[in-house]
Each structure stands twice: as C-alpha cells, then as structure tokens.
Design an enzyme around this catalytic site. Structure first.
Site, PDB file in Angstrom:
ATOM      1  N   CYS A 130       0.814  -1.223   0.000  1.00 30.83           N
ATOM      2  CA  CYS A 130       0.000   0.000   0.000  1.00 30.83           C
ATOM      3  C   CYS A 130       0.848   1.274   0.000  1.00 30.83           C
ATOM      4  O   CYS A 130       0.567   2.222  -0.746  1.00 30.83           O
ATOM      5  CB  CYS A 130      -0.941  -0.003   1.195  1.00 30.83           C
ATOM      6  SG  CYS A 130      -0.184  -0.610   2.704  1.00 30.83           S
ATOM      7  N   HIS A 243      -2.945   6.207   4.544  1.00 22.63           N
ATOM      8  CA  HIS A 243      -1.533   6.375   4.863  1.00 22.63           C
ATOM      9  C   HIS A 243      -1.072   7.754   4.368  1.00 22.63           C
ATOM     10  O   HIS A 243      -1.501   8.211   3.300  1.00 22.63           O
ATOM     11  CB  HIS A 243      -0.668   5.342   4.123  1.00 22.63           C
ATOM     12  CG  HIS A 243      -0.841   3.927   4.580  1.00 22.63           C
ATOM     13  ND1 HIS A 243      -1.504   3.572   5.733  1.00 22.63           N
ATOM     14  CD2 HIS A 243      -0.391   2.774   4.028  1.00 22.63           C
ATOM     15  CE1 HIS A 243      -1.456   2.250   5.867  1.00 22.63           C
ATOM     16  NE2 HIS A 243      -0.801   1.746   4.848  1.00 22.63           N
TER      17      HIS A 243
END
Ligand code: A2P
Length: 348
Positions: A130, A243
C-alpha cells in the site's frame, strides 16, 4: 468473453476483501458471477455485494475450477499455497499479499505506472504494498520528466493496513483508556492508541523492517530502474484509514515546485491539493474512500541542487489495495489477458 467472467474474492470477510467486493460492484466490473471465499471459520456467513449479499465459501484446493479471475487478500501463507493452485486451474490471480511481489515470474503492477508489465504475466500478478503504490503514482511523472536519483520517505501508516484486527485494536485501546482500563496489546507489540510505532512488519538482518525494504525493492521493480535509490522509515500511527508519507526526492534535472505541481496535476490517478496560504494540504481524515493519490506541501529542498519535498496521502485500503487490484483486473480484461498462458509455470 468478458461478460462471462466468473470472479472470486479470496479473503472476502477481511478489510481489503470487503473493499474489493465494493469496488468490483461500484465500478460495474464485467463479471457474470462473483464468488466470495474465506477460511472455514467464515463459511456460510454473508458479505455485502451492492444491495445483495454473497454467501462465503470455504477456500479449498479445488475451489478454482470454473473461476477465471481471483483477487486474493487473505495473507501471505494463503497466497503462497493457493495462488499456484489457482493458476494451475487456469484462473488468473491478482494477489495483494507480499508472497509473490519480488518473484521474477510475477509482474508487480500499478496501472497508472507500468500497465505494460501485465502483458508477460504467467498467471499470478502481484499488487504492490500500500505505501509503495501511493508513492510510485506520484513519483512516476517526476521520474519520467527529471530522472529520480534518490528518494527518502517517512510514512505515517493507518492501522487498517494490518487488516480488521488492527482497526479493532485501536478502537478497543481508545475505549479502554477512556474508561480507565489498561489497554491490552494483542496485535502490535506496544500500545498504538495515542502512540507512534516505528515498526511495521518484522525486523530484518539490516535492522530495517520488512515494510521498509518492501518500499525500497518494490519501487525499483515497478519503475524498472535499479538506479533509483530509496530509503524508508515506516511508522504506524493511531489513524484508522489512509496512509500519509513525507517524501524527499532528488532528481538529475532541476524541477521547480511550480513545474512539479503542474506535472502532477495532469498525471493519472493524482490530485494536487496544495495551497499553504489557504492552509490546504491533504490529510488522512479527508481522503477516506477516495480513489486518487493526493499530493500537497510541494516545496524545494533547499539543501541540495535538485530536490523536492512533498506530502502524499491515499486511502490505503482503496488505492493502496482493493482499487489497485480491481484496476489491474480491468486492465487485464481490456488487454484480453484473462487467461493463463501456461498452467505449469507455478507448479513445475
Ligand atoms: P476469515 O474471516 O475466515 O478468517 P484481514 O486482513 O482483514 O484480517 O482479513 C484476512 C482475510 O483472509 C479474511 O477474509 C480471512 O478469512 C481470510 N483468511 C485467513 N486465513 C485464510 C485461509 N487459510 N483460507 C482462506 N481465507 C483465509
């Protein structure tokens, strides 16, 4: 052909698996049938698919007969065992675990960056980490225009990257602390609530974590350029979704922040959100459920000749996992590549 596809999601009860089902539905992926698989623990339970529900089936060795395409997000050991079985049954796998990413037989693909790598697939395609996905979407246009020499990245990663159990741990610990109870650490080695852990995945021989080395090695593989040097520090923060990354880039050719803003605002999959005077910059709380990779705080690194600093935020469960996997599947359909050219490659 594509209208007749049978598509499976493996790990359908997990945080990413559920988002994969939602993404397949929302983007009207051309499947005649979608099937949901998880472990024996969840067999018979139901997961949402649009307004309907799918009954979860137990994943077994012979599950892949009649399935054309499977999106896996059920952990590394499940992928290691079942992805080759799927490919041997003629089912193309897009795998979200780290099990196959560095295998030379497996393309590692971000569709905005290296879609052509799909052409040589042998049945298993890897979805990158990710943190890597959101970084390379922003780096690719800069690399093409100015030649990236070195990247220094520090991440601020959400607990959903650990799956449903990470989400539950943060929630439980916050509740415990507010109720005067000692929070228990079940998932992370230390408390994650109101804390920051410079430790994601396991430590390696070189004292980096596996997550940090994934960012180093995957970036080079995706950009297909070993001359790009990457160093990373990965930190888990008490955020549920999205994130964030502070990224410093050194380039061969000079690129001004203004040029970078223009370039990135035209790049596929990127949205520039950058106006310090108006206090505009991307933040995890604003990017939940969004498709693009958001870039802000673009400014010159005044300590080197050709350097930029920027701040990159994306929904780790969406672009960092489920959406990227579905985009790979869409690209496979578009290119007529939903077939396993040689069923013996991963079993020989
Ligand atoms: P289950 O719910 O039956 O355990 P997350 O990353 O959010 O924790 O989700 C992990 C996903 O992987 C879940 O859907 C989980 O199913 C699935 N999974 C874990 N182990 C296996 C296995 N051995 N076979 C199939 N699915 C598995």
């Amino acid at each position: 052909m594509s209208e007749n596809l049978t598509v499976a999601v493996v790990g359908a009860t997990g945080a990413v698996g559920r988002e994969m089902l939602k993404t397949l539905h929302d983007r009207a992926f051309p499947a005649a049938r979608v099937r949901a698989f998880a472990s024996a623990r969840s067999a018979g339970s139901r997961v949402p698919f649009g307004d309907d529900e799918l009954v979860v089936e137990e994943l077994k060795e012979d599950s892949f007969a009649g399935i054309d395409l499977a999106l896996f997000s059920a952990g590394g050991s499940t992928s290691e065992k079942f992805a080759p079985l799927a490919a041997a049954a003629g089912c193309v796998v897009v795998d979200n675990s780290s099990a196959w990413r560095m295998d030379p037989r497996c393309p590692l693909v971000v569709p905005e960056v290296n879609p052509d790598a799909l052409d040589a697939h042998a049945g298993i395609i890897a979805n990158p980490n990710c943190s890597t996905i959101q970084m390379v979407v922003a780096l690719k246009p800069i690399h093409d225009a100015a030649g990236i020499r070195r990247v220094v990245v520090s991440t601020y990663q959400a607990v959903s990257g650990t799956g449903q159990k990470g989400i539950e741990e943060l929630e439980r610990q916050v509740r415990d602390l507010f109720n005067g109870r000692d929070p228990e650490n079940k998932v992370y080695p230390y408390r994650i609530a109101f804390n920051a852990l410079p430790h994601i995945d396991v430590f390696l021989e070189n004292d980096y974590t596996k997550e940090e080395m994934k960012m180093v090695n995957e970036t080079v593989k995706i950009l297909d350029d070993p001359s790009v040097k990457v160093t990373a520090t990965c930190v888990r923060v008490p955020v549920f979704f999205c994130h964030a990354e502070a990224v410093n880039v050194e380039t061969a050719k000079k690129m001004t922040p203004k040029e970078a803003r223009i370039l990135l605002s035209q790049a596929p999959g990127v949205r520039v959100f950058d106006n310090p005077r108006e206090l505009l910059y991307p933040m995890p709380a604003d990017c939940i459920g969004e498709d693009p990779v958001f870039v802000g705080r673009i400014r010159e690194d005044e300590t080197v000749d050709n350097g930029l600093n920027m701040w990159i935020v994306a929904d780790n469960v969406r672009k960092g996992a489920a959406l990227n996997a579905v985009q790979i599947a869409e690209e496979l359909v578009r290119r007529g590549l939903v077939r396993v050219p040689d069923r013996t490659v991963f079993t020989a």
